[in-house]
Design an enzyme around this catalytic site. Structure first.
Site, PDB file in Angstrom:
ATOM      1  N   GLY A  30       0.713  -1.346   0.063  1.00 47.87           N
ATOM      2  CA  GLY A  30      -0.011  -0.057  -0.064  1.00 47.87           C
ATOM      3  C   GLY A  30       0.902   1.274  -0.073  1.00 47.87           C
ATOM      4  N   GLY A  34      -0.913   8.161   1.227  1.00 47.29           N
ATOM      5  CA  GLY A  34      -1.037   8.270   2.542  1.00 47.29           C
ATOM      6  C   GLY A  34       0.229   7.934   3.030  1.00 47.29           C
ATOM      7  N   THR A 130      -8.887  -8.013   2.873  1.00 44.52           N
ATOM      8  CA  THR A 130      -7.883  -7.219   2.570  1.00 44.52           C
ATOM      9  C   THR A 130      -6.814  -6.971   3.956  1.00 44.52           C
ATOM     10  OG1 THR A 130      -9.358  -6.203   0.875  1.00 44.52           O
ATOM     11  CG2 THR A 130      -7.167  -4.907   1.332  1.00 44.52           C
ATOM     12  N   SER A 164      -4.253   0.287  14.082  1.00 48.21           N
ATOM     13  CA  SER A 164      -5.074   1.501  14.507  1.00 48.21           C
ATOM     14  C   SER A 164      -5.769   1.269  15.660  1.00 48.21           C
ATOM     15  CB  SER A 164      -6.084   1.882  13.379  1.00 48.21           C
ATOM     16  OG  SER A 164      -6.838   2.788  13.660  1.00 48.21           O
ATOM     17  N   TYR A 186     -23.641  -6.907   9.806  1.00 47.71           N
ATOM     18  CA  TYR A 186     -22.377  -6.365   9.247  1.00 47.71           C
ATOM     19  C   TYR A 186     -22.595  -4.973   9.719  1.00 47.71           C
ATOM     20  CZ  TYR A 186     -18.986  -4.211   6.063  1.00 47.71           C
ATOM     21  OH  TYR A 186     -17.636  -3.527   5.580  1.00 47.71           O
TER      22      TYR A 186
END
Length: 311
Positions: A30, A34, A130, A164, A186
């Site tokens: 990634g 960012g 992911t 996080s 969900y």
């Protein structure tokens, strides 16, 4: 461990000042947006050979060109990786292994955030697929190369999962072991928190296993800080739950340079040598939630992940 001497305001360049990374190879997932971009840039600045593992190869080309423009001697390569697809993960590892490169550092940084209920190609809820499962499989498949590198180079290998403090905002039971693919239960924010909790539990259980094997590789997780990045679609800003904002509210909003600091610190700093199975924040060891230190949950998640990845 005593204080590192760094803080929330430290930048990635500051926390790696004077550190020589020449001869080290790192894979960072990634790296087209960012903090991933800044992580790749600063590692390259310190002489590390950076492999950017990315979904968007065109965007990676732009990042690579920008890094080389600033640091002409940088060693940066991009390889395609879609973490939501196990087939893509296996192909990436096969391609990397056939390059014959060593691997000292693995930074599992990529993530998606708060999307409507979706299943991956492998029929797993997409944030879990992911953010956790793809990285779990990637890490396991790269471990032999990392072990070989650590043994031959006599240098400690480091695996870093970017979690996080959003991991605190998850389903009541922490990980939904039985109903994770259930659309009716969900919640996109809880699902994100669950995937970030999984990053911590994965690093913890991996650290335990590496210690038991006597392997010179550490595994840690971290909170990069509250950063305004394009991981979050602007239309979602109004839908962030107040409870989640409050849990992150004790943090100053960081710049990207500050946001990449803890990752670069844990990846390169000699102070972190031998430290494994810890959760870092602001370049210091911190404490995750009670779920985040649950060893039974970590073992159960490991078993589920092995099953889901057919290992």
């Amino acid at each position: 461990m005593c204080s590192s001497g760094f803080s929330a305001s430290s930048t990635a360049e500051e926390v790696t000042h004077g550190i020589d990374g020449v001869g080290l190879t790192a894979i960072v997932t990634g790296t087209t947006r960012g903090i991933g971009v800044e992580t790749a840039r600063v590692l390259a600045l310190r002489g590390v050979h950076v492999i950017m593992a990315v979904r968007n190869m065109n965007a990676a080309k732009d990042v690579k060109e920008a890094i080389l423009k600033e640091i002409p001697t940088a060693k940066v390569d991009a390889m395609e990786l879609d973490l939501s697809s196990m087939e893509s993960v296996r192909k990436f590892v096969s391609d990397f292994n056939s390059s014959g490169l060593p691997l000292n550092i693995l930074i599992n940084n990529a993530a998606i955030l708060a999307i409507p209920f979706t299943l991956s190609k492998d029929n797993i809820e997409l944030q879990f697929a992911t953010n956790h499962i793809g990285h779990f499989l990637l890490t396991n498949l790269l471990l032999d190369t990392m072990k070989k590198t650590a043994y031959e180079s006599k240098k400690e290998g480091r695996i870093i999962n970017i979690s996080s403090d959003g991991h605190r905002y998850t389903y009541a039971e922490g990980i939904q072991f039985d109903t994770n693919n259930d659309k009716s239960s969900y919640n996109m924010w809880y699902a994100y928190g669950q995937s970030k909790l999984a990053n911590i539990l994965h690093a913890n259980e991996l650290a335990t296993r590496l210690k038991e094997e006597g392997i010179d590789i550490t595994a840690n997780s971290l909170h990069p800080g509250a950063i305004v990045t394009n991981i979050l679609d602007p239309h979602l800003l109004d839908s962030i739950p107040a409870e989640l904002i409050n849990s992150l509210g004790k943090y100053e909003i960081k710049t990207l340079q500050q946001g990449a600091a803890t990752t670069c610190y844990v990846a390169l700093h000699p102070q972190v040598r031998g430290i494994s199975g810890q959760y870092f924040s602001d370049c210091n060891v911190s404490k995750p939630s009670t779920h985040g230190t649950n060893t039974l949950m970590a073992k159960k998640l490991w078993d589920l992940s092995m099953k889901l990845t057919h290992q």
